[in-house]
Design a protein around this motif. Sequence first.
Motif, PDB file in Angstrom:
ATOM      1  N   VAL A 107       0.871  -1.173   0.000  1.00 39.53           N
ATOM      2  CA  VAL A 107       0.000   0.000   0.000  1.00 39.53           C
ATOM      3  C   VAL A 107       0.908   1.223   0.000  1.00 39.53           C
ATOM      4  N   MET A 108       0.707   2.102  -0.980  1.00 38.96           N
ATOM      5  CA  MET A 108       1.662   3.191  -1.216  1.00 38.96           C
ATOM      6  C   MET A 108       0.998   4.556  -1.294  1.00 38.96           C
ATOM      7  N   ASN A 109       1.837   5.565  -1.132  1.00 39.91           N
ATOM      8  CA  ASN A 109       1.476   6.958  -1.378  1.00 39.91           C
ATOM      9  C   ASN A 109       0.384   7.487  -0.452  1.00 39.91           C
ATOM     10  N   LYS A 110       0.727   7.563   0.816  1.00 42.47           N
ATOM     11  CA  LYS A 110      -0.201   8.144   1.783  1.00 42.47           C
ATOM     12  C   LYS A 110       0.599   8.844   2.860  1.00 42.47           C
ATOM     13  N   PHE A 111       0.197  10.050   3.200  1.00 37.26           N
ATOM     14  CA  PHE A 111       0.939  10.812   4.201  1.00 37.26           C
ATOM     15  C   PHE A 111       0.378  10.636   5.606  1.00 37.26           C
ATOM     16  N   ASP A 112      -0.744   9.916   5.708  1.00 36.30           N
ATOM     17  CA  ASP A 112      -1.299   9.578   7.017  1.00 36.30           C
ATOM     18  C   ASP A 112      -1.030   8.092   7.239  1.00 36.30           C
ATOM     19  N   PRO A 113       0.043   7.741   7.973  1.00 39.32           N
ATOM     20  CA  PRO A 113       0.413   6.334   8.112  1.00 39.32           C
ATOM     21  C   PRO A 113      -0.647   5.472   8.787  1.00 39.32           C
ATOM     22  N   LEU A 114      -1.464   6.062   9.662  1.00 40.08           N
ATOM     23  CA  LEU A 114      -2.495   5.277  10.334  1.00 40.08           C
ATOM     24  C   LEU A 114      -3.578   4.859   9.343  1.00 40.08           C
ATOM     25  N   GLU A 115      -4.009   5.776   8.485  1.00 39.51           N
ATOM     26  CA  GLU A 115      -4.993   5.428   7.459  1.00 39.51           C
ATOM     27  C   GLU A 115      -4.415   4.408   6.485  1.00 39.51           C
ATOM     28  N   GLN A 116      -3.140   4.556   6.190  1.00 43.64           N
ATOM     29  CA  GLN A 116      -2.459   3.621   5.309  1.00 43.64           C
ATOM     30  C   GLN A 116      -2.415   2.224   5.918  1.00 43.64           C
ATOM     31  N   ALA A 117      -2.105   2.151   7.205  1.00 50.47           N
ATOM     32  CA  ALA A 117      -2.028   0.861   7.894  1.00 50.47           C
ATOM     33  C   ALA A 117      -3.403   0.197   7.974  1.00 50.47           C
ATOM     34  N   LEU A 118      -4.441   0.991   8.159  1.00 49.32           N
ATOM     35  CA  LEU A 118      -5.799   0.432   8.223  1.00 49.32           C
ATOM     36  C   LEU A 118      -6.218  -0.112   6.858  1.00 49.32           C
ATOM     37  N   LEU A 119      -5.864   0.594   5.777  1.00 48.56           N
ATOM     38  CA  LEU A 119      -6.183   0.081   4.445  1.00 48.56           C
ATOM     39  C   LEU A 119      -5.416  -1.207   4.180  1.00 48.56           C
ATOM     40  N   PHE A 120      -4.157  -1.256   4.590  1.00 53.64           N
ATOM     41  CA  PHE A 120      -3.366  -2.478   4.442  1.00 53.64           C
ATOM     42  C   PHE A 120      -4.080  -3.645   5.142  1.00 53.64           C
ATOM     43  N   ALA A 121      -4.557  -3.416   6.358  1.00 53.54           N
ATOM     44  CA  ALA A 121      -5.232  -4.470   7.119  1.00 53.54           C
ATOM     45  C   ALA A 121      -6.505  -4.929   6.427  1.00 53.54           C
ATOM     46  N   LYS A 122      -7.239  -3.988   5.832  1.00 52.22           N
ATOM     47  CA  LYS A 122      -8.479  -4.339   5.133  1.00 52.22           C
ATOM     48  C   LYS A 122      -8.199  -5.224   3.912  1.00 52.22           C
ATOM     49  N   VAL A 123      -7.204  -4.834   3.124  1.00 50.15           N
ATOM     50  CA  VAL A 123      -6.877  -5.607   1.927  1.00 50.15           C
ATOM     51  C   VAL A 123      -6.308  -6.971   2.318  1.00 50.15           C
ATOM     52  N   ALA A 124      -5.448  -6.985   3.342  1.00 50.63           N
ATOM     53  CA  ALA A 124      -4.892  -8.251   3.823  1.00 50.63           C
ATOM     54  C   ALA A 124      -6.014  -9.176   4.311  1.00 50.63           C
ATOM     55  N   TYR A 125      -6.995  -8.601   4.975  1.00 45.64           N
ATOM     56  CA  TYR A 125      -8.163  -9.354   5.450  1.00 45.64           C
ATOM     57  C   TYR A 125      -8.850 -10.068   4.284  1.00 45.64           C
ATOM     58  N   SER A 126      -9.090  -9.326   3.208  1.00 48.69           N
ATOM     59  CA  SER A 126      -9.785  -9.913   2.054  1.00 48.69           C
ATOM     60  C   SER A 126      -8.937 -10.958   1.355  1.00 48.69           C
ATOM     61  N   LEU A 127      -7.633 -10.800   1.354  1.00 49.38           N
ATOM     62  CA  LEU A 127      -6.739 -11.819   0.801  1.00 49.38           C
ATOM     63  C   LEU A 127      -6.730 -13.069   1.682  1.00 49.38           C
ATOM     64  N   LEU A 128      -6.785 -12.867   2.986  1.00 40.99           N
ATOM     65  CA  LEU A 128      -6.752 -13.991   3.926  1.00 40.99           C
ATOM     66  C   LEU A 128      -8.085 -14.744   4.001  1.00 40.99           C
ATOM     67  N   LYS A 129      -9.159 -14.127   3.529  1.00 40.31           N
ATOM     68  CA  LYS A 129     -10.452 -14.813   3.551  1.00 40.31           C
ATOM     69  C   LYS A 129     -10.515 -15.947   2.528  1.00 40.31           C
ATOM     70  N   LEU A 130      -9.585 -15.969   1.598  1.00 41.43           N
ATOM     71  CA  LEU A 130      -9.539 -17.065   0.634  1.00 41.43           C
ATOM     72  C   LEU A 130      -9.194 -18.359   1.367  1.00 41.43           C
ATOM     73  N   GLU A 131      -9.843 -19.436   0.979  1.00 41.87           N
ATOM     74  CA  GLU A 131      -9.783 -20.685   1.736  1.00 41.87           C
ATOM     75  C   GLU A 131      -8.390 -21.304   1.815  1.00 41.87           C
ATOM     76  N   ASN A 132      -7.529 -21.013   0.853  1.00 44.29           N
ATOM     77  CA  ASN A 132      -6.210 -21.650   0.852  1.00 44.29           C
ATOM     78  C   ASN A 132      -5.141 -20.793   1.535  1.00 44.29           C
ATOM     79  N   SER A 133      -5.559 -19.755   2.257  1.00 43.55           N
ATOM     80  CA  SER A 133      -4.588 -18.900   2.939  1.00 43.55           C
ATOM     81  C   SER A 133      -4.106 -19.536   4.243  1.00 43.55           C
ATOM     82  N   ILE A 134      -2.906 -19.182   4.646  1.00 42.85           N
ATOM     83  CA  ILE A 134      -2.295 -19.701   5.874  1.00 42.85           C
ATOM     84  C   ILE A 134      -2.083 -18.590   6.896  1.00 42.85           C
ATOM     85  N   GLY A 135      -1.610 -17.452   6.434  1.00 43.14           N
ATOM     86  CA  GLY A 135      -1.305 -16.334   7.320  1.00 43.14           C
ATOM     87  C   GLY A 135      -0.641 -15.230   6.541  1.00 43.14           C
ATOM     88  N   ILE A 136      -0.116 -14.244   7.241  1.00 43.42           N
ATOM     89  CA  ILE A 136       0.545 -13.131   6.572  1.00 43.42           C
ATOM     90  C   ILE A 136       1.871 -12.823   7.243  1.00 43.42           C
TER      91      ILE A 136
END
Length: 255
Positions: A107-136
């Motif tokens: 996740v790139m190009n954001k000057f508010d690191p907290l908002e950036q970290a929250l977006l990272f967590a949201k996208v990671a969440y959706s990637l991890l919801k796939l049945e063949n995921s193990i972790g991050i």
Amino acid sequence: MSENTEKTQETTQKEGNVLAGFVLYKDANMDWARFKKSLKDDWNIICEDEVKDNALVFRVGDMMVACSLMPNPVPNNEAVEAAKYNILWKEGAEVTAAHQAHVMLAVMNKFDPLEQALLFAKVAYSLLKLENSIGIYKDPTVYERDFYLGFAETIKDGEYPMPILIYVGMYLAKTGLCAFTSGMRFFGKEEMEIVDSKKQPNEVISFLLSISEYVLSENVELKDGETIGFTEEQKLPIKVDKGISVPGNTIKIGY
């Protein structure tokens, strides 16, 4: 540590605008359609971009998200070694060793690191919801799938999922329990340490996470010589000097 990871971390440290991690999978069967559906259903993130060469790049506001599928394990056994640092996942290294593919998430190009970290967590969440995921694998450790999903869910209630935003390490010294944070500097804050505590491990972890959340959510600076506490009676001393478990200066709280 792989060359790619080193370059990513170097960019993060210099510019503060790249947040990266590696979502681990049992195989390379990537269900991009289900991933996009989760983004929409769980976070109201509409991704109309097409997958090209097993990669998906899209914008969310003024941030850019890149997801790239690699049909092989993270090189140099890096993820397996990192999983050993997860003090809450005893079989982490063994489970992590089973991964045969990974998606590099940035996740790139954001000057508010907290908002950036929250977006990272949201996208990671959706990637991890796939049945063949193990972790991050998010330096310096690997988070177990259900652990990460559970805390990312709390974003929907307006909470900060601190256990997946920062890492808390812990070890037993001769004179007590020691703990430290890793990840606060991404948010422009000093890392924190607790040295030689007589408290129980779960109390120390909970305390450090609570203090970290307070510092980030209220954007406060803990200063040398001051005290902090969660009650009027609690006055814990703060000392800022050379780190014991972490390079550079750290904020040490007497707990």
